[in-house]
Structure formats: C-alpha cells, structure tokens
Design a protein around this motif. Structure first.
Motif, PDB file in Angstrom:
ATOM      1  N   ARG A 273       0.805  -1.214   0.000  1.00  0.00           N
ATOM      2  CA  ARG A 273       0.000   0.000   0.000  1.00  0.00           C
ATOM      3  C   ARG A 273       0.845   1.274   0.000  1.00  0.00           C
ATOM      4  O   ARG A 273       0.322   2.354  -0.199  1.00  0.00           O
ATOM      5  N   LEU A 274       2.146   1.146   0.216  1.00  0.00           N
ATOM      6  CA  LEU A 274       3.034   2.314   0.245  1.00  0.00           C
ATOM      7  C   LEU A 274       4.365   1.918  -0.391  1.00  0.00           C
ATOM      8  O   LEU A 274       4.897   0.834  -0.110  1.00  0.00           O
ATOM      9  N   SER A 275       4.877   2.768  -1.237  1.00  0.00           N
ATOM     10  CA  SER A 275       6.195   2.529  -1.839  1.00  0.00           C
ATOM     11  C   SER A 275       7.036   3.795  -1.746  1.00  0.00           C
ATOM     12  O   SER A 275       6.515   4.916  -1.851  1.00  0.00           O
ATOM     13  N   THR A 276       8.329   3.620  -1.540  1.00  0.00           N
ATOM     14  CA  THR A 276       9.254   4.748  -1.433  1.00  0.00           C
ATOM     15  C   THR A 276      10.475   4.484  -2.303  1.00  0.00           C
ATOM     16  O   THR A 276      10.809   3.346  -2.618  1.00  0.00           O
ATOM     17  N   GLU A 277      11.137   5.573  -2.687  1.00  0.00           N
ATOM     18  CA  GLU A 277      12.373   5.486  -3.466  1.00  0.00           C
ATOM     19  C   GLU A 277      13.320   6.584  -3.002  1.00  0.00           C
ATOM     20  O   GLU A 277      12.930   7.757  -2.918  1.00  0.00           O
ATOM     21  N   LEU A 278      14.534   6.213  -2.683  1.00  0.00           N
ATOM     22  CA  LEU A 278      15.552   7.144  -2.213  1.00  0.00           C
ATOM     23  C   LEU A 278      16.776   7.025  -3.114  1.00  0.00           C
ATOM     24  O   LEU A 278      17.299   5.930  -3.319  1.00  0.00           O
ATOM     25  N   THR A 279      17.235   8.156  -3.668  1.00  0.00           N
ATOM     26  CA  THR A 279      18.366   8.166  -4.595  1.00  0.00           C
ATOM     27  C   THR A 279      19.379   9.209  -4.177  1.00  0.00           C
ATOM     28  O   THR A 279      19.012  10.352  -3.876  1.00  0.00           O
ATOM     29  N   ALA A 280      20.633   8.829  -4.150  1.00  0.00           N
ATOM     30  CA  ALA A 280      21.742   9.764  -3.953  1.00  0.00           C
ATOM     31  C   ALA A 280      22.557   9.796  -5.236  1.00  0.00           C
ATOM     32  O   ALA A 280      22.770   8.762  -5.874  1.00  0.00           O
ATOM     33  N   PHE A 281      23.015  10.994  -5.636  1.00  0.00           N
ATOM     34  CA  PHE A 281      23.711  11.106  -6.915  1.00  0.00           C
ATOM     35  C   PHE A 281      24.851  12.118  -6.821  1.00  0.00           C
ATOM     36  O   PHE A 281      24.838  13.039  -6.001  1.00  0.00           O
ATOM     37  N   ILE A 282      25.827  11.928  -7.688  1.00  0.00           N
ATOM     38  CA  ILE A 282      26.918  12.877  -7.906  1.00  0.00           C
ATOM     39  C   ILE A 282      27.118  12.988  -9.412  1.00  0.00           C
ATOM     40  O   ILE A 282      27.242  11.981 -10.105  1.00  0.00           O
ATOM     41  N   ALA A 283      27.128  14.216  -9.921  1.00  0.00           N
ATOM     42  CA  ALA A 283      27.367  14.471 -11.338  1.00  0.00           C
ATOM     43  C   ALA A 283      28.563  15.401 -11.464  1.00  0.00           C
ATOM     44  O   ALA A 283      28.577  16.490 -10.879  1.00  0.00           O
ATOM     45  N   LYS A 284      29.571  14.968 -12.211  1.00  0.00           N
ATOM     46  CA  LYS A 284      30.769  15.763 -12.430  1.00  0.00           C
ATOM     47  C   LYS A 284      30.924  16.007 -13.927  1.00  0.00           C
ATOM     48  O   LYS A 284      30.921  15.067 -14.719  1.00  0.00           O
ATOM     49  N   GLY A 285      31.061  17.281 -14.311  1.00  0.00           N
ATOM     50  CA  GLY A 285      31.129  17.607 -15.731  1.00  0.00           C
ATOM     51  C   GLY A 285      32.221  18.597 -16.057  1.00  0.00           C
ATOM     52  O   GLY A 285      32.736  19.305 -15.182  1.00  0.00           O
ATOM     53  N   THR A 286      32.579  18.635 -17.335  1.00  0.00           N
ATOM     54  CA  THR A 286      33.574  19.575 -17.838  1.00  0.00           C
ATOM     55  C   THR A 286      33.075  20.189 -19.139  1.00  0.00           C
ATOM     56  O   THR A 286      32.196  19.654 -19.815  1.00  0.00           O
TER      57      THR A 286
END
Length: 308
Positions: A273-286
C-alpha cells in the motif's frame, strides 16, 4: 474564420499495407495581420517480405506561414512573418526471429525557412541506424551502428557586408558522425541480481573520437526491496548554431562531458500500500557551454550532488 480539414485512409491487402493523411488549417487570427495557414501530409507503405522481414517507407511534409502583428499598442504593418517547410522521410527493413530482432533505417530530415527580416536557411539531417538484439540466456545483447550527417545553408541578403560577417552569413556547414555501440543486460538467480553494461564509440568530423560507457547493477534481497547503482557518461556536441551562426558562435567550442553516479533504494511497505524510493547522486562535468557576454564559451568544470 478558423477552418480545419482532414482526410485519412488506411488499406491492407495481402502483404501490402498503406496509410495516407492530409490536413489543412487556416485562420484569420484574433487581430489584424495575425493570420496563419498550414498544409501537411503523411504517407506510409509497407510490405511483408516474409514471416521474418518487413519493409516500409514513409514521408511527411508540412508547410506553414504564420504572421505576428506584435503588440496591440504598437502593431506592425506589415506584420512579422515566417514561411516554413519541413519534411522527413525514411525507409526501414525490420526483422524478427524467435531469439533476435532488429532493423535498418535510412532517414532524411530537411527544412526550408524564410523570415520577414531577410533570413533564409535550409537544413538537413540524414543517416542510418542499424541494430540487432539477441535474447540469450536470461538477458539481452544489443549491438548497433549509427551514421548521421547534419548541417545546412544560411544567408541574409538584406544585411550589409559588415553585419553579414558578424552574423556568420552566408554559411554552408555540415558535420558527420559515426558511432558503434553494444549493451548487455543479464539476470541471475531468478532475477534477484541484474547487471547491465554498455559502451558507445562516437567519431565526429569536428572533435574526433569519444568513448561513452555506462554500467549498472540491481539487487533484490526480498520481493519488497530493490537496491540499484549505476555509473554513466554523458556527452553533448555543440550545435551548428553554437559553432557557426549569430554573434555568440564560437568555432573553438569543445563537447560537454559528464560522469553521473547514482545509488537507489526502492522499498514497498504495508503489503504494497506504500512505496518509497531514495536516490543519492553525484554528477561531475567539464566544458559546460554557456553564453558569456557575446560569445559561447566552455566554462570549465562543475559538480552537482544531492539526494532525492
């Protein structure tokens, strides 16, 4: 006085199939000098060569002219206008077997644009896409090749020679790019573990070659929990406009590049009856492309990190 007319027809006979669609739109607009009209057509024909191969071709053409009278307080007479023709056509050969499928597509997109201020341009984007997927074991393998040639011609004869040179007119440019790629997705232990990986090599006529990899893993320790991690590279070539046209252009621009790292936890609670989603991210660009003053520039590196 807004009007719209459309006609469509579809036919299937034996191994042949076809479709054609025609449409016309026009309006006088809500104000003087705000009229618009558009004609468009689409046609497709297909032929089943066998139980495993299908050949088809299509063509789409649109032509419209739109007027803009500008503000009510300071209307223009004559109004601004744009006269545009755009089209796309393709030919495809598809195959489908029990454990494999794929296609070969040849395509050509084109456009012709005339604007009230004297600007005129023609553009094209043509090439081919070829790929084949294989359903092996508990996963899929895909391999393919892309080729693309894009560019066009632009001019504005209403400008004096100094302004034409400043705007980059007249100009005729074309860039071509060839790429090959493959990717794999595989399940293990009844789909409790899934891995995927892919790599693409792109050869550009302006920048040379670039490797673009990605990979990921997904673990299901229980029917209600999924843990995922991925690493991928992003890559964007400067557009023809950024390189060659209008005052901000800069022929020395380099492609933008980015590495992205993500970790995700998905969880189902309370018997679904309940769903969760947890995301951690790192983006490195040039080489991020930005307009600084009156020129596009590569502005160095950046790093974004966060949690969603």
């Amino acid at each position: 006085n807004t009007q719209r007319y459309a006609a469509n027809s579809m036919m299937k006979s034996g191994k042949w199939s076809s479709m054609i669609s025609l449409e016309h739109e026009q309006t006088d607009g809500a104000r003087t000098n705000s009229q618009y009209h558009n004609n468009s057509g689409y046609a497709k024909i297909g032929y089943a060569l066998s139980d495993h191969f299908n050949l088809s071709g299509d063509f789409n053409l649109t032509k419209y002219k739109a007027y803009d009278p500008d503000t009510v307080g300071a209307p223009l007479n004559p109004a601004k206008w744009a006269d545009v023709t755009r089209g796309v056509t393709s030919l495809s050969l598809e195959n489908r077997f029990q454990h494999s499928s794929g296609s070969l597509v040849l395509f050509w997109n084109f456009g012709n644009h005339r604007i009230y201020d004297g600007y005129h341009s023609r553009d094209h984007c043509s090439g081919l896409n070829l790929y084949q997927s294989f359903d092996l074991f508990r996963g899929d393998i895909i391999a393919g090749v892309d080729y693309e040639n894009y560019g066009g011609f632009a001019e504005n004869n209403s400008l004096n020679p100094f302004m034409q040179n400043l705007m980059g007119f007249p100009t005729r440019k074309a860039i071509h790019e060839t790429a090959g790629y493959t990717s794999l997705q595989q399940d293990f232990f009844g789909r409790y573990l899934s891995v995927n990986a892919g790599i693409r090599y792109s050869e550009n006529s302006v920048y040379g070659g670039e490797w673009i990899p990605q990979s990921g893993i997904s673990v299901r320790p229980s029917p209600f929990t999924v843990l995922k991690a991925s690493v991928s590279k992003g890559f964007r070539s400067p557009t023809v406009k950024e390189l060659y046209m209008f005052p901000p252009h800069n022929e020395n621009l380099q492609p933008e590049k980015m590495m992205n790292y993500e970790v995700t936890w998905q969880q189902v609670w309370l018997q679904g009856r309940l769903s969760t989603e947890l995301t951690a991210f790192i983006a490195k660009g040039t080489n991020l492309i930005r307009q600084i003053a009156m020129q596009y520039l590569n502005t160095g590196s950046f790093q974004n990190r966060g949690v969603e």
